[in-house]
Design a protein around this motif. Structure first.
Motif, short mmCIF file in Angstrom:
data_model
loop_
_atom_site.label_atom_id
_atom_site.label_comp_id
_atom_site.label_asym_id
_atom_site.label_seq_id
_atom_site.Cartn_x
_atom_site.Cartn_y
_atom_site.Cartn_z
N GLY A 185 1.05 -1.09 0.02
CA GLY A 185 0.06 0.06 0.06
C GLY A 185 0.97 1.25 0.04
N PRO A 186 0.31 2.45 -0.28
CA PRO A 186 0.94 3.63 -0.32
C PRO A 186 1.57 4.19 0.92
N ASP A 187 1.01 3.86 2.28
CA ASP A 187 1.41 4.59 3.26
C ASP A 187 1.87 3.58 4.44
N VAL A 188 2.84 3.97 5.36
CA VAL A 188 3.44 3.11 6.44
C VAL A 188 3.01 3.81 7.79
N TYR A 189 2.31 2.77 8.61
CA TYR A 189 1.72 3.25 9.97
C TYR A 189 2.58 2.27 10.96
N PRO A 190 2.94 2.94 12.07
CA PRO A 190 3.25 1.96 13.28
C PRO A 190 1.82 1.14 13.34
N LEU A 191 1.90 -0.17 13.89
CA LEU A 191 0.87 -1.02 13.85
C LEU A 191 -0.13 -0.24 14.93
N ASP A 192 0.32 0.46 16.15
CA ASP A 192 -0.33 0.97 17.15
C ASP A 192 -1.16 2.07 16.58
N GLU A 193 -0.50 2.93 15.94
CA GLU A 193 -1.27 3.93 15.28
C GLU A 193 -2.37 3.55 14.21
N LEU A 194 -2.07 2.58 13.50
CA LEU A 194 -3.03 2.16 12.74
C LEU A 194 -4.17 1.30 13.45
N GLY A 195 -4.17 0.80 14.66
CA GLY A 195 -4.95 0.41 15.48
C GLY A 195 -5.98 1.45 15.98
N ARG A 196 -5.29 2.70 16.51
CA ARG A 196 -5.91 3.70 16.93
C ARG A 196 -6.88 4.44 15.63
N LEU A 197 -6.33 4.36 14.60
CA LEU A 197 -7.03 5.09 13.66
C LEU A 197 -8.11 4.24 13.07
N THR A 198 -8.05 2.81 13.11
CA THR A 198 -9.24 1.87 12.99
C THR A 198 -10.27 2.03 13.94
N VAL A 199 -10.08 2.02 15.30
CA VAL A 199 -11.18 1.85 16.18
C VAL A 199 -11.71 3.38 16.27
N THR A 200 -10.97 4.46 15.95
CA THR A 200 -11.64 5.75 15.86
C THR A 200 -12.71 5.83 14.84
N ALA A 201 -12.33 5.35 13.49
CA ALA A 201 -13.26 5.08 12.56
C ALA A 201 -14.44 4.51 12.87
#
Length: 251
Positions: A185-201
């Motif tokens: 994919g086009p973007d790199v995230y730390p997994l914990d940050e990706l998790g926060r983005l997901t639960v917020t959404a």
């Protein structure tokens, strides 16, 4: 061209079949539900005889060390049947950085699958993809206790299943690579940050806590799960995918 898509009813396989058919090819999905068992060999010879390309998108039913035996047996059976049936190109889907995470049994099993294919009698292509966006909810679930999710800071470069399927279909319809194509994919995230983005959404009320020992991805060190040099970068951004894939509310 005629394709046998083994595992052709799953998340990636069903999309690969659709893409190949849309391009004017004949693509037949095969799985346990259609009577093809790659472990026992039942229905396998009939499924692959006379096809131009075999695409193997099957997965081990477990992620422990039993997955090694699954890939050994299934690849041996598939390659033997494919060679006998005159197949000219064999494609598998693997994982970016799979050979750099020896602490995970499943990753070692996927390396075994790759090595069996490379040593086999048929020209081949290996497509290695980063972690699927579709698997993020399952990743969260594996380390959830109550309302808390524990995730490491492992860098992840998520890719949409639709983008993976498009590339797999394209590679399968081309000449054998006799090598590996990495896609991400086009973007790199730390997994914990990706998790926060997901639960917020998702607005699901869970809190993500950083824990570098939590879950299977804690075994991956550095940026081994992100795109290496020369990888093909897919177009779908994770926030856009999230917006299009909100859980349906009942009632």
């Amino acid at each position: 061209m005629k394709f046998a898509v083994i595992g052709g009813t799953g998340l990636i396989g069903s999309r690969v079949v659709e893409n190949l058919k849309a391009a004017g090819h004949q693509a037949v999905p095969h799985s346990l539900s259609t009577g093809v068992d790659i472990v026992t060999g039942q229905g396998l010879e009939a499924a692959v005889t006379g096809v131009d390309v075999v695409i193997n998108l099957t997965n081990s039913p477990t992620f422990d060390d039993a997955s090694l035996a699954f890939f050994q047996t299934s690849m041996d059976n598939l390659l033997a049947a494919s060679a006998k049936g005159g197949v000219g190109h064999f494609v598998i889907l693997s994982i970016v950085g799979v050979d750099q995470v020896p602490g995970l049994d499943y990753y070692r099993a996927k390396v075994l699958q790759e090595n069996i294919l490379k040593a086999g009698p048929i020209p081949y292509s290996i497509v290695r993809a980063t972690q699927f966006m579709e698997f993020m909810d399952a990743t969260l679930g594996m380390t959830t206790e109550g309302d808390t999710v524990r995730l490491p800071r492992t860098p992840i470069q998520p890719i949409a299943a639709a983008d993976v399927s498009s590339v797999v279909a394209e590679v399968a319809a081309g000449s054998p690579l006799n090598g590996v194509l990495n896609i991400a994919g086009p973007d790199v995230y730390p997994l914990d940050e990706l998790g926060r983005l997901t639960v917020t959404a998702r607005s699901d009320g869970r809190t993500v806590v950083t824990d570098d020992t939590a879950g299977m991805f804690a075994a991956a060190h550095g940026d081994v799960l992100t795109a290496p040099n020369g990888a093909r970068i897919a177009p779908t951004h994770y926030p856009d995918w999230l917006a299009r894939n909100r859980p349906r509310r009942s009632g």
